[in-house]
Design a protein around this motif. Sequence first.
Motif, mmCIF file in Angstrom:
data_model
loop_
_atom_site.group_PDB
_atom_site.id
_atom_site.type_symbol
_atom_site.label_atom_id
_atom_site.label_comp_id
_atom_site.label_asym_id
_atom_site.label_seq_id
_atom_site.Cartn_x
_atom_site.Cartn_y
_atom_site.Cartn_z
ATOM 1 N N ALA A 1 67.426 -13.375 76.775
ATOM 2 C CA ALA A 1 68.594 -12.662 76.275
ATOM 3 C C ALA A 1 69.688 -12.698 77.341
ATOM 4 O O ALA A 1 69.426 -13.000 78.508
ATOM 5 C CB ALA A 1 68.219 -11.228 75.939
ATOM 6 N N GLY A 2 70.919 -12.382 76.924
ATOM 7 C CA GLY A 2 72.027 -12.324 77.867
ATOM 8 C C GLY A 2 72.992 -13.488 77.756
ATOM 9 O O GLY A 2 73.895 -13.617 78.587
ATOM 10 N N PHE A 3 72.815 -14.323 76.718
ATOM 11 C CA PHE A 3 73.713 -15.469 76.541
ATOM 12 C C PHE A 3 74.458 -15.425 75.214
ATOM 13 O O PHE A 3 75.254 -16.322 74.924
ATOM 14 C CB PHE A 3 72.923 -16.775 76.674
ATOM 15 N N ALA A 4 74.211 -14.408 74.427
ATOM 16 C CA ALA A 4 74.929 -14.215 73.163
ATOM 17 C C ALA A 4 74.704 -12.779 72.714
ATOM 18 O O ALA A 4 73.684 -12.164 73.054
ATOM 19 C CB ALA A 4 74.441 -15.184 72.090
ATOM 20 N N GLY A 5 75.660 -12.240 71.972
ATOM 21 C CA GLY A 5 75.470 -10.922 71.398
ATOM 22 C C GLY A 5 74.383 -10.954 70.333
ATOM 23 O O GLY A 5 74.089 -12.013 69.755
ATOM 24 N N LEU A 6 73.778 -9.806 70.079
ATOM 25 C CA LEU A 6 72.727 -9.732 69.061
ATOM 26 C C LEU A 6 73.390 -9.608 67.694
ATOM 27 O O LEU A 6 73.788 -8.525 67.277
ATOM 28 C CB LEU A 6 71.804 -8.540 69.330
ATOM 29 N N GLY A 7 73.506 -10.739 67.003
ATOM 30 C CA GLY A 7 74.224 -10.774 65.739
ATOM 31 C C GLY A 7 73.325 -10.636 64.531
ATOM 32 O O GLY A 7 72.100 -10.461 64.639
ATOM 33 N N VAL B 1 71.092 -2.597 75.508
ATOM 34 C CA VAL B 1 71.232 -3.897 74.852
ATOM 35 C C VAL B 1 71.784 -4.874 75.888
ATOM 36 O O VAL B 1 72.794 -4.581 76.537
ATOM 37 C CB VAL B 1 72.187 -3.805 73.650
ATOM 38 N N PRO B 2 71.143 -6.013 76.097
ATOM 39 C CA PRO B 2 71.602 -6.933 77.145
ATOM 40 C C PRO B 2 73.026 -7.432 76.892
ATOM 41 O O PRO B 2 73.296 -8.037 75.851
ATOM 42 C CB PRO B 2 70.610 -8.097 77.070
ATOM 43 N N PRO B 3 73.939 -7.193 77.824
ATOM 44 C CA PRO B 3 75.271 -7.783 77.687
ATOM 45 C C PRO B 3 75.225 -9.266 78.018
ATOM 46 O O PRO B 3 74.271 -9.753 78.639
ATOM 47 C CB PRO B 3 76.097 -7.011 78.725
ATOM 48 N N VAL B 4 76.232 -9.985 77.600
ATOM 49 C CA VAL B 4 76.305 -11.422 77.883
ATOM 50 C C VAL B 4 76.710 -11.618 79.346
ATOM 51 O O VAL B 4 77.676 -11.011 79.821
ATOM 52 C CB VAL B 4 77.313 -12.114 76.944
#
Length: 293
Positions: A160-166, A220-223
């Motif tokens: 995680a951390g390379f895109a928002g959770l869409g 929530v992991p930020p980008v």
Amino acid sequence: MRISAFRNDRARQRFDAAYQRTLAELWPGPRTAIDLPTSFGTTRLYRTGPRHGAHDGGREPVVLLPGSGGNALMWHRYVDALARHRPVVAVDTVGEPGASVQSAPIADGRDGAAWLEEVLTGLDTTAAHLVGCSYGGWLALSHRLHHPGRTASLTLLDPAGFAGLGPRFYAWLIAGGLAAAAPRPLRPRLARLVGNSTVLETELMGLMRASTGFRRVLPVPPVFSDEELRRLDGPALFLLGERSALHDARAVAGRIGRLLPSARVEVVPGAGHALTSDCPELVADRILGAVGA
């Protein structure tokens, strides 16, 4: 801020019974359970293989960090293969449903990195090899940002951390949950349809259902920004699922290649976000290669 916890004693007891049953069924061979105190709560670890020191030639351990909603038991099929070469420490992340008990909030990546640094200090390791799956990959990267030079290598499994959770990711989660609740004969077909082989892990799915009384309170992991990625040092291997519901794997691979030219990146054909269950032999082989086994 609130902290992660079970909603009541009954929920805790129900989960504990399922956890102990799953641990007994899945864990291959001997293990040492360690309850390590940290500023964020007591962290449960399982150590397997030779102890660090004279008996293993001073080899640093492989430390396994699970994904969101998971715990050390998700690594059950990997422990034996990895422990033939190095000590292995599988972690129940504080704030996730497991045997760890959170006592203070984790607000961001800095807090997550501080927790992990205390875990590594408690293990008396100076250069561990971190392996992080999804959320665990974000924690491992956050740790390297805030504690550079502290780890020997990173192996990051669709982190995680390379895109928002869409919407695509949440749809994947929901579809996987529905597939896991389907009659067992239907699950292989549904797993292929939704792209989530984790639903075939019957014992782990039972443990997940037992955790429904758990209230997870973690960031929530930020980008990661370009500046943050450029700051990362040391060996790192990124394994990305070609069909990942978390992000566009090819785009992430391109970004890593531009910003982290020393890192190795592999997009695994046909695999999704559930890399650890989609292709366990390949993942185990890549981990062993990354840690120099």
